[in-house]
Design a protein around this motif. Structure first.
Motif, PDB file in Angstrom:
ATOM      1  N   PHE A  29      13.063  70.036 -22.984  1.00 47.40           N
ATOM      2  CA  PHE A  29      12.742  68.988 -23.767  1.00 47.40           C
ATOM      3  C   PHE A  29      13.603  67.583 -23.469  1.00 47.40           C
ATOM      4  N   SER A  30      13.719  67.186 -22.265  1.00 50.49           N
ATOM      5  CA  SER A  30      14.486  66.169 -21.959  1.00 50.49           C
ATOM      6  C   SER A  30      14.024  64.810 -22.811  1.00 50.49           C
ATOM      7  N   GLY A  31      15.344  64.294 -23.556  1.00 53.03           N
ATOM      8  CA  GLY A  31      15.033  63.168 -24.253  1.00 53.03           C
ATOM      9  C   GLY A  31      14.430  63.449 -25.790  1.00 53.03           C
ATOM     10  N   TYR A  32      14.107  64.618 -25.904  1.00 53.22           N
ATOM     11  CA  TYR A  32      13.383  64.736 -27.123  1.00 53.22           C
ATOM     12  C   TYR A  32      14.345  65.275 -28.386  1.00 53.22           C
ATOM     13  N   ALA A  33      14.079  64.717 -29.490  1.00 55.95           N
ATOM     14  CA  ALA A  33      14.644  65.272 -30.774  1.00 55.95           C
ATOM     15  C   ALA A  33      14.396  66.809 -31.124  1.00 55.95           C
ATOM     16  N   MET A  34      14.960  67.713 -31.911  1.00 56.39           N
ATOM     17  CA  MET A  34      14.570  68.633 -32.245  1.00 56.39           C
ATOM     18  C   MET A  34      14.942  68.840 -33.760  1.00 56.39           C
ATOM     19  N   GLY A  35      14.139  69.690 -34.277  1.00 54.94           N
ATOM     20  CA  GLY A  35      14.640  69.867 -35.893  1.00 54.94           C
ATOM     21  C   GLY A  35      13.564  70.977 -36.629  1.00 54.94           C
ATOM     22  N   TRP A  36      13.821  70.968 -37.738  1.00 55.74           N
ATOM     23  CA  TRP A  36      13.392  72.072 -38.597  1.00 55.74           C
ATOM     24  C   TRP A  36      12.453  71.510 -40.133  1.00 55.74           C
ATOM     25  N   PHE A  37      11.622  72.122 -40.185  1.00 51.82           N
ATOM     26  CA  PHE A  37      10.881  71.844 -41.496  1.00 51.82           C
ATOM     27  C   PHE A  37      10.736  73.053 -42.391  1.00 51.82           C
ATOM     28  N   ARG A  38      10.316  72.992 -43.596  1.00 48.51           N
ATOM     29  CA  ARG A  38      10.089  74.143 -44.131  1.00 48.51           C
ATOM     30  C   ARG A  38       9.057  74.397 -45.317  1.00 48.51           C
ATOM     31  N   GLN A  39       8.376  75.177 -45.697  1.00 51.06           N
ATOM     32  CA  GLN A  39       7.420  75.000 -46.619  1.00 51.06           C
ATOM     33  C   GLN A  39       7.519  76.397 -47.546  1.00 51.06           C
ATOM     34  N   ALA A  40       7.707  76.238 -48.905  1.00 54.69           N
ATOM     35  CA  ALA A  40       8.016  77.173 -49.761  1.00 54.69           C
ATOM     36  C   ALA A  40       6.606  77.319 -50.259  1.00 54.69           C
ATOM     37  N   PRO A  41       6.518  78.829 -50.796  1.00 52.70           N
ATOM     38  CA  PRO A  41       5.124  78.976 -51.522  1.00 52.70           C
ATOM     39  C   PRO A  41       4.725  78.179 -52.461  1.00 52.70           C
ATOM     40  N   GLY A  42       3.509  77.368 -52.427  1.00 53.09           N
ATOM     41  CA  GLY A  42       2.924  76.705 -53.563  1.00 53.09           C
ATOM     42  C   GLY A  42       3.329  75.179 -53.301  1.00 53.09           C
ATOM     43  N   LYS A  43       4.073  74.933 -52.238  1.00 52.46           N
ATOM     44  CA  LYS A  43       4.905  73.631 -52.099  1.00 52.46           C
ATOM     45  C   LYS A  43       4.435  73.081 -51.043  1.00 52.46           C
ATOM     46  N   GLU A  44       4.619  71.685 -50.907  1.00 53.92           N
ATOM     47  CA  GLU A  44       4.350  70.957 -49.747  1.00 53.92           C
ATOM     48  C   GLU A  44       5.438  70.974 -48.620  1.00 53.92           C
ATOM     49  N   ARG A  45       4.987  71.041 -47.397  1.00 50.03           N
ATOM     50  CA  ARG A  45       5.959  71.013 -46.349  1.00 50.03           C
ATOM     51  C   ARG A  45       7.149  70.107 -46.415  1.00 50.03           C
ATOM     52  N   GLU A  46       8.352  70.476 -46.174  1.00 51.21           N
ATOM     53  CA  GLU A  46       9.476  69.470 -46.429  1.00 51.21           C
ATOM     54  C   GLU A  46      10.407  69.486 -45.080  1.00 51.21           C
ATOM     55  N   TRP A  47      10.736  68.298 -44.743  1.00 51.30           N
ATOM     56  CA  TRP A  47      11.779  68.230 -43.695  1.00 51.30           C
ATOM     57  C   TRP A  47      13.121  68.922 -44.012  1.00 51.30           C
ATOM     58  N   VAL A  48      13.727  69.577 -43.155  1.00 48.40           N
ATOM     59  CA  VAL A  48      15.197  70.011 -43.407  1.00 48.40           C
ATOM     60  C   VAL A  48      16.296  69.295 -42.674  1.00 48.40           C
TER      61      VAL A  48
END
Length: 127
Positions: A29-48
């Motif tokens: 993934f040359s030049g790409y950023a990498m990251g993480w999101f998470r989603q708890a039960p009953g909640k919207e997905r959020e960026w980590v």
């Protein structure tokens, strides 16, 4: 078709640690950023958090700052999420992402900025 593969999820006690890994076998993934999101039960997905291509800048969600660390190994095409001092509210499915967001704090949390997503790995923190 790019397939991101996460590993490292599981059950951990409050105050414990866990390290997640993510990569795409055979893909760089040359030049790409990498990251993480998470989603708890009953909640919207959020960026980590997100790390830039060079690994020199990382942005974090305030709730995890000081406890979570994102690093990457470009030689092995892998991103890591080291999670320490885990709390029950960290329980979620964690998703690895790859993309090319404008690398500023106001943009990197946007889900639309990421081109590739992993299938998710469950992290459960018991109280």
């Amino acid at each position: 078709q790019v397939r991101l593969v996460e590993s490292g999820g599981g059950l951990v006690q409050t105050g414990g640690s866990r390290r997640l890994s993510c990569g795409a076998p055979g893909r760089t993934f040359s030049g790409y950023a990498m990251g993480w999101f998470r989603q708890a039960p009953g909640k919207e997905r959020e960026w980590v958090g997100t790390i830039n291509w060079a690994g020199t800048t990382v942005y974090y969600l305030d709730a995890v700052k000081g406890r979570f660390t994102i690093t990457r190994d470009n030689a092995n095409h892998t991103v890591y999420l080291q999670m320490n001092s885990l709390k029950p509210e960290d329980t979620a499915v964690y998703y690895c992402v790859v993309g090319r967001p404008a690398f500023v704090r106001t943009v990197v949390p946007r889900q639309s900025e990421y081109d590739y997503w992993g299938q998710g790995t469950q992290v459960t923190v018991s109280s």
